[in-house]
Design an enzyme around this catalytic site. Structure first.
Site, PDB file in Angstrom:
ATOM      1  N   VAL A   1       0.784  -1.679   0.097  1.00  0.00           N
ATOM      2  CA  VAL A   1      -0.477   0.143   0.274  1.00  0.00           C
ATOM      3  C   VAL A   1       1.046   0.960   0.138  1.00  0.00           C
ATOM      4  O   VAL A   1       0.347   1.601  -0.074  1.00  0.00           O
ATOM      5  CB  VAL A   1      -0.845   0.053   1.037  1.00  0.00           C
ATOM      6  N   TYR A   2       2.553   1.337   0.068  1.00  0.00           N
ATOM      7  CA  TYR A   2       2.950   2.112  -0.270  1.00  0.00           C
ATOM      8  C   TYR A   2       2.624   3.082  -1.623  1.00  0.00           C
ATOM      9  O   TYR A   2       3.505   2.416  -2.322  1.00  0.00           O
ATOM     10  CB  TYR A   2       4.532   1.310   0.511  1.00  0.00           C
ATOM     11  N   SER A   3       2.399   4.342  -1.364  1.00  0.00           N
ATOM     12  CA  SER A   3       2.145   4.535  -2.644  1.00  0.00           C
ATOM     13  C   SER A   3       1.347   3.524  -3.523  1.00  0.00           C
ATOM     14  O   SER A   3       1.675   4.008  -4.885  1.00  0.00           O
ATOM     15  CB  SER A   3       3.560   5.611  -3.017  1.00  0.00           C
TER      16      SER A   3
END
Length: 343
Positions: free
Chosen positions: A61-63
């Site tokens: 889900v990071y960026s």
């Protein structure tokens, strides 16, 4: 760089891990963290490797996956030199199965991470949160299959309650499935509730702490002080980031920063270095995930290792950051047969 065993496993990890939440800067949440592209990421990774830091942590889900993509491109030709950890469980799409720890979502997520990272295995895979709607047996059997298939080497969790983790360990033992060896948990000088239950569990079950946000959600940078405005580039300028991060009472924060200032004058170290070094002396801590918007921040955080606070300095920081225990922990602390793990 010091290396420690990851919990009760045979894997040795550096005491500092570089987090990739600052890679990409995609979306309102992560844009406040940083926006390193591939070239900047390569520089940060080269500096890390030169210092002996060879572990890099990410999440799907990071960026929106961009952080994993950038990390994958930045380590091209160096896969044999690095350890990669990543996470999944949180929502990645609009579909009803684009979330959680079901067999469906985990297989999709891990295959997606492998593709973005440009690798055929993940050294440490962690569930990003506990999924109360999927049977634990389904989650653990899926992860065991992925370990046996060679796609994952070690398993961990993140943000679990004590009973979440203990029940999972018991089920894994019952069926002979691969066991969690790490817990990526929030722990800092201004967030010590990890010590109440998760630390004793970690000691008893040999679960290594992979500490996230060691600077208290950017509050222990040395730039936030009583009577001064927030720095313009602080993630705390974003209300979204404030809302999703751990809450901290202002006066409590200032009390801890005052103690850090005293220790800084004694050691000649920076407040972030002292806050990280304090964590390195706590039980169960295997590695601490540090973030860096740029090379200067990375080099400063790397300066947290290679030295130790004195017992007196640790005691000063302990006293300043002490808080009232919640029930049943305050009651247990009054019984002589329940000593504190950090006493």
């Amino acid at each position: 760089m010091e290396f420690r065993h990851l919990g009760g496993s045979g894997l040795k990890v550096p005491v500092l891990t570089l987090g990739t939440g600052t890679f990409g800067g995609n979306g309102p949440l992560f844009s406040a963290w940083g926006n390193s592209g591939v070239e900047e990421a390569k520089k940060l990774i080269d500096i890390s490797l030169e210092a002996g830091l060879n572990m890099f942590d990410s999440a799907d889900v990071y960026s929106a996956g961009q952080a994993e993509e950038i990390l994958g491109k930045a380590i091209e030709g160096k896969r044999d030199q690095v350890l990669i950890s990543t996470k999944a469980t949180f929502r990645t799409g609009e579909g009803p199965n684009d979330i959680g720890s079901s067999r469906h979502h985990l297989i999709e997520s891990i295959n997606g991470s492998l593709k973005r990272l440009g690798t055929d295995y993940i050294d440490l895979f962690q569930l990003h949160g506990f999924d109360a709607q999927t049977p634990i047996e389904e989650t653990l059997s899926t992860l065991d299959d992925l370990v046996r298939a060679g796609k994952i080497r070690y398993l961990g969790v993140s943000n679990f309650s004590g009973w979440h983790l203990m029940k999972s360990l018991a089920i894994a033992e019952k069926y002979g499935w691969a066991r969690y060896v790490a817990h990526q948990a929030y722990y800092s000088l201004i967030g010590r509730s990890y010590e109440w239950e998760l630390m004793p569990l970690g000691i008893d079950q040999k679960i290594g702490a992979v500490v996230w946000s060691p600077l208290g959600w950017a509050r222990l940078t040395g730039k936030i002080r009583r009577g001064t405005p927030l720095p313009e580039n602080s993630r705390l300028q974003s209300q979204l980031n404030v809302d999703v991060g751990p809450p901290v009472d202002d006066e409590y924060l200032y009390r801890v920063v005052d103690a850090l200032d005293e220790v800084a004058s004694e050691t000649g170290k920076t407040i972030p270095q002292i806050a990280i070094n304090w964590l390195l002396q706590r039980p169960t801590v295997s590695t601490i995930v540090i973030g860096a918007r740029n090379e200067d921040q990375l080099r400063q955080n790397l300066g947290a290792v290679g030295w130790n606070l004195t017992k007196e300095q640790v005691a000063k920081l302990d006293a300043a950051s002490d808080t009232a225990l919640a029930y049943p922990y305050f009651h247990q602390a009054g019984f002589e047969r329940n000593p504190s793990p950090v006493a």
